[in-house]
Design a protein around this motif. Structure first.
Motif, PDB file in Angstrom:
ATOM      1  N   LEU A 119      -2.408   8.470   9.458  1.00 10.61           N
ATOM      2  CA  LEU A 119      -1.750   7.196   9.177  1.00 10.61           C
ATOM      3  C   LEU A 119      -0.539   7.056  10.099  1.00 10.61           C
ATOM      4  O   LEU A 119       0.304   7.954  10.167  1.00 10.61           O
ATOM      5  CB  LEU A 119      -1.288   7.114   7.731  1.00 10.61           C
ATOM      6  CG  LEU A 119      -2.390   7.065   6.681  1.00 10.61           C
ATOM      7  CD1 LEU A 119      -1.779   7.039   5.285  1.00 10.61           C
ATOM      8  CD2 LEU A 119      -3.290   5.845   6.887  1.00 10.61           C
ATOM      9  N   GLU A 135       7.561   4.735   3.387  1.00 16.49           N
ATOM     10  CA  GLU A 135       6.527   3.721   3.161  1.00 16.49           C
ATOM     11  C   GLU A 135       5.545   4.062   2.044  1.00 16.49           C
ATOM     12  O   GLU A 135       4.787   3.200   1.622  1.00 16.49           O
ATOM     13  CB  GLU A 135       5.723   3.489   4.457  1.00 16.49           C
ATOM     14  CG  GLU A 135       6.514   2.801   5.554  1.00 16.49           C
ATOM     15  CD  GLU A 135       7.433   3.738   6.330  1.00 16.49           C
ATOM     16  OE1 GLU A 135       7.292   4.972   6.165  1.00 16.49           O
ATOM     17  OE2 GLU A 135       8.297   3.249   7.075  1.00 16.49           O
ATOM     18  N   LEU A 136       5.527   5.338   1.624  1.00 22.84           N
ATOM     19  CA  LEU A 136       4.536   5.749   0.629  1.00 22.84           C
ATOM     20  C   LEU A 136       5.233   6.437  -0.546  1.00 22.84           C
ATOM     21  O   LEU A 136       6.343   6.942  -0.407  1.00 22.84           O
ATOM     22  CB  LEU A 136       3.533   6.739   1.243  1.00 22.84           C
ATOM     23  CG  LEU A 136       2.701   6.266   2.433  1.00 22.84           C
ATOM     24  CD1 LEU A 136       1.874   7.425   2.973  1.00 22.84           C
ATOM     25  CD2 LEU A 136       1.796   5.115   2.018  1.00 22.84           C
ATOM     26  N   ASP A 137       4.542   6.492  -1.680  1.00 22.61           N
ATOM     27  CA  ASP A 137       5.041   7.264  -2.808  1.00 22.61           C
ATOM     28  C   ASP A 137       4.975   8.754  -2.436  1.00 22.61           C
ATOM     29  O   ASP A 137       4.211   9.138  -1.553  1.00 22.61           O
ATOM     30  CB  ASP A 137       4.181   6.979  -4.049  1.00 22.61           C
ATOM     31  CG  ASP A 137       4.333   5.529  -4.508  1.00 22.61           C
ATOM     32  OD1 ASP A 137       5.397   4.941  -4.226  1.00 22.61           O
ATOM     33  OD2 ASP A 137       3.391   4.991  -5.126  1.00 22.61           O
ATOM     34  N   ARG A 197      -4.093   3.444   2.289  1.00 22.86           N
ATOM     35  CA  ARG A 197      -3.957   3.142   3.721  1.00 22.86           C
ATOM     36  C   ARG A 197      -5.133   3.703   4.511  1.00 22.86           C
ATOM     37  O   ARG A 197      -5.553   3.111   5.507  1.00 22.86           O
ATOM     38  CB  ARG A 197      -2.638   3.689   4.244  1.00 22.86           C
ATOM     39  CG  ARG A 197      -1.456   2.923   3.664  1.00 22.86           C
ATOM     40  CD  ARG A 197      -0.198   3.149   4.460  1.00 22.86           C
ATOM     41  NE  ARG A 197       0.895   2.410   3.823  1.00 22.86           N
ATOM     42  CZ  ARG A 197       1.999   2.016   4.440  1.00 22.86           C
ATOM     43  NH1 ARG A 197       2.163   2.286   5.718  1.00 22.86           N
ATOM     44  NH2 ARG A 197       2.934   1.359   3.794  1.00 22.86           N
ATOM     45  N   LEU A 198      -5.628   4.852   4.092  1.00 20.52           N
ATOM     46  CA  LEU A 198      -6.800   5.411   4.785  1.00 20.52           C
ATOM     47  C   LEU A 198      -8.015   4.513   4.564  1.00 20.52           C
ATOM     48  O   LEU A 198      -8.810   4.294   5.478  1.00 20.52           O
ATOM     49  CB  LEU A 198      -7.081   6.838   4.294  1.00 20.52           C
ATOM     50  CG  LEU A 198      -6.082   7.910   4.750  1.00 20.52           C
ATOM     51  CD1 LEU A 198      -6.333   9.232   4.029  1.00 20.52           C
ATOM     52  CD2 LEU A 198      -6.155   8.121   6.269  1.00 20.52           C
ATOM     53  N   TYR A 204       0.861  -1.178   0.000  1.00 27.02           N
ATOM     54  CA  TYR A 204       0.000   0.000   0.000  1.00 27.02           C
ATOM     55  C   TYR A 204       0.896   1.226   0.000  1.00 27.02           C
ATOM     56  O   TYR A 204       1.328   1.684   1.033  1.00 27.02           O
ATOM     57  CB  TYR A 204      -0.922  -0.004   1.222  1.00 27.02           C
ATOM     58  CG  TYR A 204      -1.822  -1.220   1.302  1.00 27.02           C
ATOM     59  CD1 TYR A 204      -2.933  -1.312   0.470  1.00 27.02           C
ATOM     60  CD2 TYR A 204      -1.555  -2.272   2.176  1.00 27.02           C
ATOM     61  CE1 TYR A 204      -3.768  -2.422   0.521  1.00 27.02           C
ATOM     62  CE2 TYR A 204      -2.380  -3.381   2.230  1.00 27.02           C
ATOM     63  CZ  TYR A 204      -3.479  -3.451   1.401  1.00 27.02           C
ATOM     64  OH  TYR A 204      -4.297  -4.547   1.446  1.00 27.02           O
ATOM     65  N   ARG A 205       1.226   1.732  -1.164  1.00 29.82           N
ATOM     66  CA  ARG A 205       2.150   2.859  -1.284  1.00 29.82           C
ATOM     67  C   ARG A 205       1.405   4.188  -1.419  1.00 29.82           C
ATOM     68  O   ARG A 205       2.030   5.221  -1.594  1.00 29.82           O
ATOM     69  CB  ARG A 205       3.063   2.671  -2.503  1.00 29.82           C
ATOM     70  CG  ARG A 205       3.981   1.455  -2.445  1.00 29.82           C
ATOM     71  CD  ARG A 205       5.179   1.637  -1.550  1.00 29.82           C
ATOM     72  NE  ARG A 205       5.986   2.808  -1.854  1.00 29.82           N
ATOM     73  CZ  ARG A 205       7.035   3.173  -1.124  1.00 29.82           C
ATOM     74  NH1 ARG A 205       7.392   2.460  -0.064  1.00 29.82           N
ATOM     75  NH2 ARG A 205       7.715   4.257  -1.432  1.00 29.82           N
ATOM     76  N   LYS A 206       0.088   4.139  -1.427  1.00 31.67           N
ATOM     77  CA  LYS A 206      -0.677   5.381  -1.513  1.00 31.67           C
ATOM     78  C   LYS A 206      -1.331   5.660  -0.169  1.00 31.67           C
ATOM     79  O   LYS A 206      -1.890   4.756   0.459  1.00 31.67           O
ATOM     80  CB  LYS A 206      -1.764   5.277  -2.594  1.00 31.67           C
ATOM     81  CG  LYS A 206      -1.211   5.098  -3.994  1.00 31.67           C
ATOM     82  CD  LYS A 206      -1.660   6.243  -4.887  1.00 31.67           C
ATOM     83  CE  LYS A 206      -1.031   6.168  -6.265  1.00 31.67           C
ATOM     84  NZ  LYS A 206       0.243   6.880  -6.378  1.00 31.67           N
ATOM     85  N   ALA A 207      -1.284   6.921   0.244  1.00 36.50           N
ATOM     86  CA  ALA A 207      -1.917   7.291   1.507  1.00 36.50           C
ATOM     87  C   ALA A 207      -3.407   6.981   1.453  1.00 36.50           C
ATOM     88  O   ALA A 207      -3.986   6.483   2.424  1.00 36.50           O
ATOM     89  CB  ALA A 207      -1.690   8.773   1.794  1.00 36.50           C
ATOM     90  N   SER A 208      -4.031   7.233   0.297  1.00 30.55           N
ATOM     91  CA  SER A 208      -5.481   7.007   0.196  1.00 30.55           C
ATOM     92  C   SER A 208      -5.805   5.527   0.411  1.00 30.55           C
ATOM     93  O   SER A 208      -6.820   5.185   1.008  1.00 30.55           O
ATOM     94  CB  SER A 208      -6.006   7.481  -1.155  1.00 30.55           C
ATOM     95  OG  SER A 208      -5.327   6.816  -2.201  1.00 30.55           O
ATOM     96  N   GLU A 231      -0.223  11.520  -5.581  1.00 33.70           N
ATOM     97  CA  GLU A 231      -1.311  11.895  -4.693  1.00 33.70           C
ATOM     98  C   GLU A 231      -1.144  13.339  -4.264  1.00 33.70           C
ATOM     99  O   GLU A 231      -0.024  13.822  -4.099  1.00 33.70           O
ATOM    100  CB  GLU A 231      -1.279  11.022  -3.443  1.00 33.70           C
ATOM    101  CG  GLU A 231      -1.953   9.692  -3.611  1.00 33.70           C
ATOM    102  CD  GLU A 231      -2.063   9.000  -2.263  1.00 33.70           C
ATOM    103  OE1 GLU A 231      -3.197   8.907  -1.750  1.00 33.70           O
ATOM    104  OE2 GLU A 231      -1.040   8.581  -1.727  1.00 33.70           O
ATOM    105  N   TYR A 256      -2.779  16.166  -1.383  1.00 30.06           N
ATOM    106  CA  TYR A 256      -3.692  16.583  -0.307  1.00 30.06           C
ATOM    107  C   TYR A 256      -3.530  18.081  -0.127  1.00 30.06           C
ATOM    108  O   TYR A 256      -2.452  18.623  -0.383  1.00 30.06           O
ATOM    109  CB  TYR A 256      -3.372  15.859   1.007  1.00 30.06           C
ATOM    110  CG  TYR A 256      -3.782  14.403   0.973  1.00 30.06           C
ATOM    111  CD1 TYR A 256      -5.013  14.002   1.478  1.00 30.06           C
ATOM    112  CD2 TYR A 256      -2.959  13.445   0.391  1.00 30.06           C
ATOM    113  CE1 TYR A 256      -5.413  12.672   1.416  1.00 30.06           C
ATOM    114  CE2 TYR A 256      -3.346  12.121   0.324  1.00 30.06           C
ATOM    115  CZ  TYR A 256      -4.579  11.730   0.836  1.00 30.06           C
ATOM    116  OH  TYR A 256      -4.973  10.419   0.762  1.00 30.06           O
ATOM    117  N   LYS A 295      -7.722   1.485   6.714  1.00 31.27           N
ATOM    118  CA  LYS A 295      -8.048   1.803   8.108  1.00 31.27           C
ATOM    119  C   LYS A 295      -9.577   1.911   8.302  1.00 31.27           C
ATOM    120  O   LYS A 295     -10.114   1.431   9.294  1.00 31.27           O
ATOM    121  CB  LYS A 295      -7.362   3.129   8.456  1.00 31.27           C
ATOM    122  CG  LYS A 295      -7.382   3.508   9.911  1.00 31.27           C
ATOM    123  CD  LYS A 295      -6.448   4.686  10.157  1.00 31.27           C
ATOM    124  CE  LYS A 295      -6.614   5.224  11.567  1.00 31.27           C
ATOM    125  NZ  LYS A 295      -5.628   6.253  11.914  1.00 31.27           N
TER     126      LYS A 295
END
Lengths: 287, 560
Positions: free
Chosen positions: B138, B160-162, A202-203, A196-200, B9, B11, A206
């Motif tokens: 997160l 851990e993330l892109d 992982r959200l 899971y390399r995207k924050a979205s 991504e 935000y 969760k």
């Protein structure tokens, strides 16, 4: 995306849980049933697909009513939306072939009632039978492509294709990348790791976890049990009658010798040590 | 491919770190309707945090924790401080002053806290709030640097993330902020800009706490200690009461620790075993946790312009930690900083200038009076003479003399001293010399103090036992600190100053070895990061390449 994870209950072989009788036979009654450890990787692959692409994931198992607990475990860990248990006395004593016939009937019934399945996930062999046959036989019965030993998975829902990395064991381990059309069966390797390399993502993961905790608390509400009749199965093809496998005998694994014959020698007793040193002489190196 | 600019991504705001500063920023951003992602490197917020343990709500502050998070005091804090004293110690003589006046100056409330419980509670609230505007918290994600495009900061990079782009990046990643350093806004150069604190959380039944400190259930005590019990090391000690434990610690100027070659854990032990502690600690000493952290000296490093492009610094990352004599306030300023940064972004939202929010944030820090608390201009004036060695030495000689002792020792001086300790104005001017920390308190203790004859039976755990009591998830084969220069001249100070290392102790992070080279014997320093508590001391006193461990790895505090 609509996925189904096939899972199986197996005796909990972990230390402290498993119980054997004097002859070394497994005591089924005294050993708790848990989700087949290899299925956890299938479950992770299904979860990754749901997190990345959304959709619906169902758990499916064939077994006695007690296997509902295994499906509940799947709901807790894979965040499945609902569970389907194929359970009937007629199904008892099925070998891998009869099981595959039953599971494929379960999947067909599922498609008729709920909609087309895009992906079926299964683990790499069970901890009790260790045949590794049920997944491939089920895919054969469905007439679907199958990709085995999957360690990484990407789905392209628009193109309706998947791309998988397979761990191919030979003289050296090789990783092979393959593509397959959907619908497809995916058998995960124990080396499978979700990413899971995207924050979205992982959200979403969760959020699903929080939602599923509530759902799993009343698992019975989300469990459907199908009998032989519901599945419209010919009794000749299921259970003991539909199982061509003949187990001729089961030999208990001989116990390891827990104590060998030993002679105690006091190392300070020169006379007693003499024969030991003589025995060791041939192995002594020279300076 | 993922990670390429095309499908990156984005935000509206990314907040790095979910301590009080990050939590306040994120909560306020969510209240402004901003899509906010919070990235926390611990397994849970609070698992990487230690603080002495008092959080203030100032009457003059624009934001307090219970404004932003309803129920904070009831659910996340320990005891309120209702009794506040300082103890001047000379040998076995102790002179105590009631500091309640100083403590209550501008204080709406003040509670003791344990960070794991507090920050974990905040994390839940922040996740709820930020989820409503399309974001969330997160954990287990370490932000390792800034994402730049054409030299301009546009987002963050993570282990851990892109990479993630954002219109606002809030660096609330603590005293060792990798983002502040990546942006060139902070460094790790001067030991005199930092304090180092070590702390023991000591188990104690609530009834025993009430009994020994003469408290009701909803009361708490705070005690400060200064004087000669730490030899000549500049700093002091503290004791705060929690619900069912005590937080006992010592805080020293890092340059002084280095100069005196002092072992931080031994200085803590000096406090724990002093007779003054005997009746509080009793004969059953059960240490739940040993921890350590660096503390920025805001008088010197609180950043007047804590921003660059879309990046703003908040809390310890911006040096927003006020430690002026007996005033020790950090978390409240981090909360103010975080909330103001969020407001600044909301006000300037849509402004094409990437630094609009940062500039507004700096302005709000000034206008709210926060900056002057952190970095009083009168301190800048007084330190120019106060800390110069020659002046210090002259004053010291007078004070050490019979005349000096007499001057501080007469009854009038006693009254004056109490007033001086309780004057926020005077305290903010205290020069950071041994005069304030050691000489004056020692003379006060000597001249005014009463001798304490209590037997202290406390046997503090060894450093080995303290390290053994901590929880680690070691990133095997991937050490987060690299020792760049192993010569004694460059890095030997870490053997002493590191709170989990000690001379002649093989189980710590840093140790020295004698190496034979061509007939010569040379002392070299070696490093094993396994026991590291991620305080950052060695980044300053030794020659290292210092990073935090990956998300979820390294030490995990249970108390904090």
């Amino acid at each position: 995306m609509r996925s189904v994870v096939l899972t199986k209950g197996v005796p909990d072989f972990s230390e402290g849980a498993v119980s054997f009788d004097e002859d070394g036979h497994l005591e089924r009654g005294k050993t708790p049933t848990v989700m087949n450890p290899n299925d956890k990787f299938a479950v992770q692959a299904a979860l990754q697909t749901k997190v990345r692409h959304g959709g619906h994931v169902s758990g499916m198992s064939m077994g006695p009513p007690g296997y509902a607990d295994v499906l509940k475990e799947a709901m807790e860990s894979v965040y499945t939306d609902d569970s389907y248990l194929l359970s009937d006395r007629e199904l008892a004593a099925s070998d891998t072939w009869a099981t595959a016939i039953t599971l494929s009937a379960g999947l067909e019934t599922y498609q008729e009632e709920l909609g087309d399945i895009d992906l079926v996930f299964a683990g790499f062999k069970s901890a009790d039978g260790e045949t590794g046959q049920t997944g491939p036989q089920t895919a054969w019965a469905m007439d679907w492509p199958i990709v085995t030993h999957v360690i990484a998975l990407d789905i392209d829902p628009d193109d309706r294709r998947l791309r998988a990395k397979r761990l191919v064991e030979g003289d050296v381990d090789e990783i092979e990348t393959v593509e397959a059309p959907l619908p497809c069966m995916v058998v995960t390797d124990p080396e499978f790791e979700p990413t899971y390399r995207k924050a979205s993502h992982r959200l979403t993961h969760k959020r699903l976890r929080a939602e599923t905790e509530e759902r799993a608390a009343d698992h019975d509400e989300h469990l459907t049990t199908w009998s032989q009749e519901d599945l419209n199965l010919d009794p000749d093809y299921i259970g003991l009658d539909g199982s061509p496998t003949i187990v001729s005998s089961v030999d208990p694994i001989p116990k390891a010798p827990s104590e060998r014959e030993a002679t105690m020698i006091d190392p300070d007793d020169g006379d007693a040590m003499e024969p030991v040193l003589e025995e060791l002489q041939p192995f002594a190196g020279s300076d | 491919m993922s990670g390429e600019p095309a499908d990156r991504e984005h935000y509206e705001a990314v907040v790095v770190g979910c301590g009080p500063g990050g939590a306040a920023a994120a909560a306020r951003l969510a209240e402004h309707g901003v899509e906010t992602l919070v990235l926390e490197r611990g397994v849970e917020a609070g698992s990487k945090n230690v603080s002495g343990g008092l959080v203030y709500a100032e009457e003059s502050a624009p934001y307090t924790l219970d404004d932003l998070f309803e129920g904070f005091r009831e659910e996340a804090a320990e005891r309120p401080v209702t009794d506040y004293q300082i103890h001047n110690i000379a040998g076995n003589k102790v002179k105590s002053y009631d500091l309640t006046d100083l403590h209550e100056h501008d204080t709406d409330w003040c509670d003791a806290v344990l960070r794991r419980k507090m920050d974990a509670w905040l994390e839940q609230r922040v996740h709820e709030k930020t989820s409503e505007t399309g974001g969330g918290v997160l954990t287990n994600v370490r932000v390792n640097g800034l994402l730049r495009e054409d030299g301009e900061i546009v987002g963050v990079t993570c282990d851990e993330l892109d990479p993630i782009e954002a219109d606002l990046i809030v660096a609330a990643d603590g005293v060792n902020s990798e983002l502040a350093r990546d942006a060139g806004l902070m460094d790790w150069e001067e030991p005199d800009e930092w304090f180092q604190g070590v702390k023991a959380v000591v188990d104690m039944d609530p009834d025993v706490v009430n009994d020994r400190f003469d408290l009701d259930e909803d009361e708490g005590a705070a005690h400060l200690f200064s004087g000669d019990l730490f030899s000549d090391v500049r700093g002091g000690g503290f004791l705060y009461t929690n619900e069912d434990s005590l937080s006992i610690g010592t805080v020293f100027h890092l340059d002084s620790l280095v100069a005196e070659q002092a072992e931080p854990h031994e200085l803590l032990d000096a406090l724990l075993t002093h007779p003054v502690m005997a009746h509080w600690l009793g004969d059953e000493y059960d240490e739940r946790e040993y921890g350590a952290k660096l503390v920025p000296d805001s008088k010197k490093v609180a950043h007047r312009e804590p921003y660059r492009d879309r990046l703003v610094l908040v809390g310890d990352a911006a040096g927003q930690m006020q430690a002026q004599g007996p005033i020790i306030k950090g978390m409240n300023h981090a909360v103010t900083g975080g909330a103001l940064a969020a407001d600044a972004f909301a006000i300037t939202r849509g402004n094409a200038d990437p630094e609009a929010a940062g500039r507004r944030y700096a302005k709000l820090l000034e206008e709210s009076g926060t900056m002057d608390k952190l970095r009083p201009r009168r301190y800048d004036l007084s330190r120019a003479v106060g800390e110069r060695d020659v002046v210090t030495n002259a004053v010291e000689r007078v004070l050490d003399s019979r005349v000096g002792s007499l001057a501080l020792g007469n009854p009038v001086a006693d009254r004056v001293l109490k007033r001086a300790y309780n004057s926020p104005f005077l305290v903010s001017m205290l020069p950071d010399t041994r005069t304030g920390y050691v000489t004056v308190p020692a003379i006060v203790g000597e001249e005014h103090g009463r001798t304490i004859h209590w037997e202290n039976d406390v046997e503090p755990p060894s450093l080995e036992a303290r390290i053994g009591g901590l929880t680690y998830d070691t990133d095997v084969g991937n050490p987060h600190i690299e020792l760049l220069d192993d010569s004694a001249a460059a890095s030997e100070a870490a053997v002493y100053a590191c709170p989990v290392s000690a001379d002649d102790f093989g189980g710590g992070c840093y140790r020295t070895e004698q190496v034979q080279t061509n007939g010569d014997e040379e002392t070299v320093v070696s490093l094993d990061t396994q026991p590291c508590v991620e305080c950052g001391t060695c980044a300053i006193v030794a020659d290292t390449a210092w990073e935090h461990p990956r998300g979820g790895k390294g030490v995990e505090y249970r108390e904090g």
